[in-house]
Design an enzyme around this catalytic site. Structure first.
Site, mmCIF file in Angstrom:
data_model
loop_
_atom_site.group_PDB
_atom_site.id
_atom_site.type_symbol
_atom_site.label_atom_id
_atom_site.label_comp_id
_atom_site.label_asym_id
_atom_site.label_seq_id
_atom_site.Cartn_x
_atom_site.Cartn_y
_atom_site.Cartn_z
ATOM 1 N N SER A 100 0.965 -1.115 -0.001
ATOM 2 C CA SER A 100 0.073 0.100 -0.032
ATOM 3 C C SER A 100 0.911 1.122 0.127
ATOM 4 O O SER A 100 2.039 1.157 0.414
ATOM 5 C CB SER A 100 -0.745 -0.096 1.220
ATOM 6 O OG SER A 100 -0.050 -0.158 2.409
ATOM 7 N N LYS A 101 0.100 2.217 -0.238
ATOM 8 C CA LYS A 101 0.870 3.385 -0.527
ATOM 9 C C LYS A 101 1.339 3.994 0.930
ATOM 10 O O LYS A 101 2.614 4.496 0.966
ATOM 11 C CB LYS A 101 -0.232 4.678 -0.660
ATOM 12 C CG LYS A 101 0.418 5.567 -1.690
ATOM 13 C CD LYS A 101 -0.641 6.566 -2.203
ATOM 14 C CE LYS A 101 0.290 7.639 -3.150
ATOM 15 N NZ LYS A 101 -0.591 8.391 -3.957
ATOM 16 N N ARG A 102 0.708 3.580 2.118
ATOM 17 C CA ARG A 102 0.965 4.097 3.342
ATOM 18 C C ARG A 102 2.392 3.686 3.693
ATOM 19 O O ARG A 102 3.113 4.047 4.515
ATOM 20 C CB ARG A 102 -0.122 3.637 4.389
ATOM 21 C CG ARG A 102 -1.003 4.428 4.829
ATOM 22 C CD ARG A 102 -2.327 4.153 5.570
ATOM 23 N NE ARG A 102 -3.052 3.193 4.531
ATOM 24 C CZ ARG A 102 -3.438 2.011 4.828
ATOM 25 N NH1 ARG A 102 -3.329 1.387 5.727
ATOM 26 N NH2 ARG A 102 -4.252 1.170 4.106
ATOM 27 N N GLY A 119 5.243 3.267 2.219
ATOM 28 C CA GLY A 119 6.360 3.583 1.616
ATOM 29 C C GLY A 119 6.128 3.991 0.285
ATOM 30 O O GLY A 119 4.846 4.340 -0.016
#
Ligand code: GLU
Length: 483
Positions: A254-256, A258
């Protein structure tokens, strides 16, 4: 075997996700290995998600990675246009064929009705909300009537109940779905645009795509696609669904957690060769433990049969390691060009360093850094004299005798004429012998005095690179500052 034609078919969301790069790369490798064609098709039929400049960002990221396509929006090709938003008439024509066959139907249900239906189904705890086929029973005249009253409509796929939908997948082998779990998917939306499913199948057929290689998240869409191929009477492509990309905790990447955009890695100074190498190994290996690959080796070794089913963990440490490996394979002259660019962006941009000086830094540091920028950040002392000295090294290496013995060393260095590395080394050995002390008593304080820190390349390498005058100056400063 039919000629190989594969495609990368991103929706232009604004940037190239590393997962997208993996899909594009596997398609590219497969095409190049099999003398096939690699097509870029932009799936931009979801107008609500349209992002300005997204296609340019995507193509420039692909280009930077070295994935040149044979057909696509900017290069053209005989199966164009390659932007789905420019192919609307094609989808309109094809949907009629399915409607006539009874494999697709008009649906006039309002969003409000669909919402209520969904809520009811949730209350009944059905595994998944599905359209109830209400509009399938509309008569011809009811449909005509709705048209003349300009009631908005969509076109849906007519999924027959109680069927097994079966297809083969190179990676997942035999895949089976129960049609009772497949929704009557919308094929044409009320704005007249096709949905992903419909446009994707029509285009894959018309563009003569032989292999559909894409992420596992599309596996559950494939039964709908298979029904479409069968209904049109078209030959199905070969499917290959690539394993999910996972965070180290095995959650979906997920974007969260990294960076996910190729652009982010580029900005951080990763080499495209390292990123491509790393991404290639996310779900594929050649059957041995080789990990370092250049693009041509990947092309020679790649096969879909060796792609794993299980999720691939995105391990940033490995990417860092690969970056270092690729760095070491580059020539010092290539690194020099990149280092000069980095210097231009650094606090030392107004200084003038000779190529010879920079090349000697590269030679001393190449085995110790992973990024070009670290030729500056991890050894600032080459570019500027230290103004502070590492406290723990002072405590460990600087005692009451140090000033005196360092003064002797300074004088020994001062007497050398055009010294080489060996001359400096000999100079230091002589002082140690004369004072009857171990060389460490000189080496550690010397390192601290000229670099301010206790790590780095061999101290005589640093001394030689800095040169006699600078070294003497730095010893004098340290003698003043460290008491
Ligand atoms: N447009 C889809 C995407 O954004 C393509 C999926 C496929 O390859 O079929 O990834």
């Amino acid at each position: 075997m039919k000629s190989v034609r594969v495609r990368f078919a991103p929706s232009p969301t604004g940037y190239l996700h590393v997962g997208g790069l993996r899909t594009a790369l596997y398609n590219y490798l497969f095409a190049r290995k099999n003398n096939g064609k690699f097509v870029l098709r932009i799936e931009d039929t979801d107008r609500s998600r349209y992002v300005e400049g997204a296609v340019e960002n995507l193509t420039s990221a692909l280009k930077w990675c070295g994935l040149d396509f044979d057909e696509g929006p900017q290069v053209g090709g005989k199966f164009g246009p390659y932007l789905q938003s420019q192919r609307l008439d094609i989808y309109q024509k094809h949907i009629q064929e399915l409607i006539v066959k009874g494999d697709a139907y008009y649906c006039f249900c309002t969003p409000a009705r669909l919402e209520t239906l969904k809520e009811e189904q949730q209350k009944q705890k059905l595994p998944q909300a599905k359209y109830d086929k209400l509009c399938l029973s509309l008569s011809k005249s009811q449909i005509e009537n709705n048209f003349s009253n300009k009631i908005p409509f969509v076109v849906r796929l007519n999924v027959r109940p109680n069927q097994k939908i079966i297809f083969d997948d190179i990676i997942r082998s035999h895949v089976e779905f129960d049609s009772n779990n497949v929704d009557d998917q919308v094929l044409i939306k009320s704005d007249g645009y096709p949905t992903y499913h419909f446009a994707n199948v029509v285009d894959d057929h018309l563009m003569e795509i032989s292999h559909v290689i894409r992420g596992e998240e599309w596996l559950s869409s494939t039964p709908k696609h298979v029904l479409l191929y069968d209904s049109f009477g078209w030959e199905r492509p070969v499917f290959a669904h690539l394993p999910l990309l996972l965070n180290p905790d095995r959650s979906k990447l997920s974007k969260r957690q990294g960076d996910v955009a190729v652009e982010d890695y580029r900005t951080k100074g990763f080499f495209k060769e390292a990123l491509v190498n790393f991404v290639a190994l996310l779900g594929w290996n050649a059957g041995d433990d080789k990990e370092f690959y250049l693009m041509n080796e990947l092309i020679n070794n790649f096969s879909l049969e060796r792609v794993n089913k299980s999720g691939a963990v995105f391990d940033i440490e490995k990417l860092n390691w690969l970056n270092a490996e690729h760095l070491r394979k580059k020539t010092n002259n290539d690194i020099l060009l990149m280092l000069k660019e980095s210097i231009q962006k650094s606090e030392f941009s107004n200084q003038n360093y000779s190529d010879e000086f920079l090349l000697s830094i590269i030679g001393a540091m190449k085995e110790r850094v992973s990024f070009v920028n670290e030729f500056i950040t991890s050894c600032q002392y080459f570019y500027t004299a230290p103004t502070e000295y590492e406290q723990k090294s002072i405590e460990k290496n600087w005692d009451s005798e140090t000033s005196n013995i360092l003064r002797k060393l300074r004088d020994a260095f001062a007497s050398l004429q055009n010294p080489t590395k060996e001359d400096f080394e000999l100079g230091l050995t002589n002082v140690a012998t004369e004072l009857n002390i171990g060389k460490g008593k000189l080496i550690h304080p010397l390192r601290l005095a000229i670099s301010g820190i206790s790590t780095g390349p061999g101290v005589f390498d640093i001394v030689t690179i800095l040169g006699k005058e600078e070294v003497i100056k730095r010893i004098d400063t340290a003698l003043e500052k460290i008491k």
